[in-house]
Motif scaffolding. Sequence first.
Motif, PDB file in Angstrom:
ATOM      1  N   LEU A 180       7.176  -9.939   7.977  1.00 51.61           N
ATOM      2  CA  LEU A 180       6.964  -8.517   7.697  1.00 51.61           C
ATOM      3  C   LEU A 180       7.323  -7.660   8.899  1.00 51.61           C
ATOM      4  N   PHE A 181       6.961  -8.110  10.080  1.00 54.73           N
ATOM      5  CA  PHE A 181       7.294  -7.371  11.290  1.00 54.73           C
ATOM      6  C   PHE A 181       8.813  -7.274  11.472  1.00 54.73           C
ATOM      7  N   ALA A 182       9.515  -8.382  11.259  1.00 50.26           N
ATOM      8  CA  ALA A 182      10.976  -8.379  11.402  1.00 50.26           C
ATOM      9  C   ALA A 182      11.626  -7.470  10.365  1.00 50.26           C
ATOM     10  N   ALA A 183      11.147  -7.486   9.132  1.00 52.33           N
ATOM     11  CA  ALA A 183      11.700  -6.620   8.087  1.00 52.33           C
ATOM     12  C   ALA A 183      11.424  -5.155   8.407  1.00 52.33           C
ATOM     13  N   ASP A 184      10.210  -4.833   8.861  1.00 54.44           N
ATOM     14  CA  ASP A 184       9.891  -3.458   9.257  1.00 54.44           C
ATOM     15  C   ASP A 184      10.766  -2.996  10.412  1.00 54.44           C
ATOM     16  N   THR A 185      10.946  -3.858  11.395  1.00 47.50           N
ATOM     17  CA  THR A 185      11.781  -3.515  12.547  1.00 47.50           C
ATOM     18  C   THR A 185      13.207  -3.208  12.096  1.00 47.50           C
ATOM     19  N   ALA A 186      13.740  -4.037  11.204  1.00 43.55           N
ATOM     20  CA  ALA A 186      15.097  -3.817  10.695  1.00 43.55           C
ATOM     21  C   ALA A 186      15.174  -2.501   9.926  1.00 43.55           C
ATOM     22  N   MET A 187      14.175  -2.221   9.115  1.00 45.43           N
ATOM     23  CA  MET A 187      14.183  -0.993   8.328  1.00 45.43           C
ATOM     24  C   MET A 187      14.104   0.230   9.226  1.00 45.43           C
ATOM     25  N   TYR A 188      13.193   0.226  10.184  1.00 44.89           N
ATOM     26  CA  TYR A 188      13.034   1.392  11.049  1.00 44.89           C
ATOM     27  C   TYR A 188      14.207   1.577  12.006  1.00 44.89           C
ATOM     28  N   GLY A 231       0.841  -1.188   0.000  1.00 41.99           N
ATOM     29  CA  GLY A 231       0.000   0.000   0.000  1.00 41.99           C
ATOM     30  C   GLY A 231       0.872   1.231   0.000  1.00 41.99           C
ATOM     31  N   GLY A 232       0.346   2.333  -0.517  1.00 45.45           N
ATOM     32  CA  GLY A 232       1.130   3.562  -0.569  1.00 45.45           C
ATOM     33  C   GLY A 232       2.426   3.327  -1.308  1.00 45.45           C
ATOM     34  N   ASP A 233       3.539   3.634  -0.652  1.00 45.98           N
ATOM     35  CA  ASP A 233       4.846   3.399  -1.273  1.00 45.98           C
ATOM     36  C   ASP A 233       5.575   2.248  -0.597  1.00 45.98           C
ATOM     37  N   GLU A 234       4.819   1.312  -0.034  1.00 46.91           N
ATOM     38  CA  GLU A 234       5.405   0.148   0.636  1.00 46.91           C
ATOM     39  C   GLU A 234       5.220  -1.099  -0.220  1.00 46.91           C
ATOM     40  N   PHE A 235       6.336  -1.807  -0.390  1.00 44.81           N
ATOM     41  CA  PHE A 235       6.360  -3.019  -1.202  1.00 44.81           C
ATOM     42  C   PHE A 235       6.954  -4.155  -0.396  1.00 44.81           C
ATOM     43  N   VAL A 236       6.721  -5.367  -0.877  1.00 41.99           N
ATOM     44  CA  VAL A 236       7.305  -6.549  -0.249  1.00 41.99           C
ATOM     45  C   VAL A 236       7.818  -7.466  -1.362  1.00 41.99           C
ATOM     46  N   ALA A 237       8.917  -8.123  -1.075  1.00 42.39           N
ATOM     47  CA  ALA A 237       9.436  -9.152  -1.984  1.00 42.39           C
ATOM     48  C   ALA A 237       9.686 -10.390  -1.141  1.00 42.39           C
ATOM     49  N   ILE A 238       9.064 -11.476  -1.526  1.00 46.23           N
ATOM     50  CA  ILE A 238       9.246 -12.745  -0.828  1.00 46.23           C
ATOM     51  C   ILE A 238      10.042 -13.654  -1.753  1.00 46.23           C
ATOM     52  N   VAL A 239      11.213 -14.048  -1.293  1.00 43.86           N
ATOM     53  CA  VAL A 239      12.122 -14.839  -2.125  1.00 43.86           C
ATOM     54  C   VAL A 239      12.166 -16.261  -1.596  1.00 43.86           C
ATOM     55  N   THR A 240      11.942 -17.206  -2.484  1.00 45.09           N
ATOM     56  CA  THR A 240      11.964 -18.613  -2.083  1.00 45.09           C
ATOM     57  C   THR A 240      13.362 -19.206  -2.147  1.00 45.09           C
ATOM     58  N   ALA A 252      14.879 -18.434   8.603  1.00 40.78           N
ATOM     59  CA  ALA A 252      15.610 -19.173   9.639  1.00 40.78           C
ATOM     60  C   ALA A 252      15.751 -18.375  10.928  1.00 40.78           C
ATOM     61  N   ASP A 253      15.651 -17.048  10.852  1.00 41.16           N
ATOM     62  CA  ASP A 253      15.798 -16.202  12.034  1.00 41.16           C
ATOM     63  C   ASP A 253      14.487 -15.946  12.765  1.00 41.16           C
ATOM     64  N   LEU A 254      13.389 -16.412  12.205  1.00 43.49           N
ATOM     65  CA  LEU A 254      12.076 -16.161  12.807  1.00 43.49           C
ATOM     66  C   LEU A 254      11.704 -17.270  13.784  1.00 43.49           C
ATOM     67  N   PRO A 255      11.160 -16.896  14.948  1.00 40.75           N
ATOM     68  CA  PRO A 255      10.732 -17.930  15.893  1.00 40.75           C
ATOM     69  C   PRO A 255       9.598 -18.773  15.321  1.00 40.75           C
ATOM     70  N   VAL A 256       8.701 -18.129  14.576  1.00 36.26           N
ATOM     71  CA  VAL A 256       7.617 -18.821  13.888  1.00 36.26           C
ATOM     72  C   VAL A 256       7.613 -18.279  12.456  1.00 36.26           C
ATOM     73  N   PRO A 257       7.807 -19.115  11.459  1.00 33.98           N
ATOM     74  CA  PRO A 257       7.941 -18.616  10.081  1.00 33.98           C
ATOM     75  C   PRO A 257       6.605 -18.276   9.421  1.00 33.98           C
ATOM     76  N   THR A 258       5.972 -17.204   9.883  1.00 34.91           N
ATOM     77  CA  THR A 258       4.727 -16.745   9.284  1.00 34.91           C
ATOM     78  C   THR A 258       4.994 -15.452   8.525  1.00 34.91           C
ATOM     79  N   LEU A 259       4.142 -15.129   7.588  1.00 36.41           N
ATOM     80  CA  LEU A 259       4.288 -13.897   6.828  1.00 36.41           C
ATOM     81  C   LEU A 259       4.204 -12.683   7.747  1.00 36.41           C
ATOM     82  N   THR A 260       3.297 -12.714   8.697  1.00 38.04           N
ATOM     83  CA  THR A 260       3.164 -11.601   9.635  1.00 38.04           C
ATOM     84  C   THR A 260       4.453 -11.372  10.400  1.00 38.04           C
TER      85      THR A 260
END
Length: 113
Positions: free
Chosen positions: A93-101, A35-44, A82-90
Amino acid sequence: MNDRHGHPAGDAVLAATARRLNDWVGRHGIAGRIGGDEFVAIVTDPAHTTGFNALRTALDRPVHHNGEALPVSASVGRSRRADLPVPTLTDALFAADTAMYAVKGHSRRNTQH
């Protein structure tokens, strides 16, 4: 972007960003606009991308619109399954946002992983 160059220029930047993300993930992921100017890329399979620095370089290239080179910069956050305690999309996204901010605002072009 919209305030200075108008909405068509902003739309051109959004479309270019989407193309650049899609090109970067290729057949080994999916890219989308949240949304807005926010994008996501999910790499397999990250080994089949050109790498995180290449993504940042691609996103930071100017966008040409109506004969003008529009400056573009992106703040990028990354999370690894591999760094997520539970590998969910939510959680990803939260971990990526935290890293960015964590670095956002320190410079115009930020990357954190």
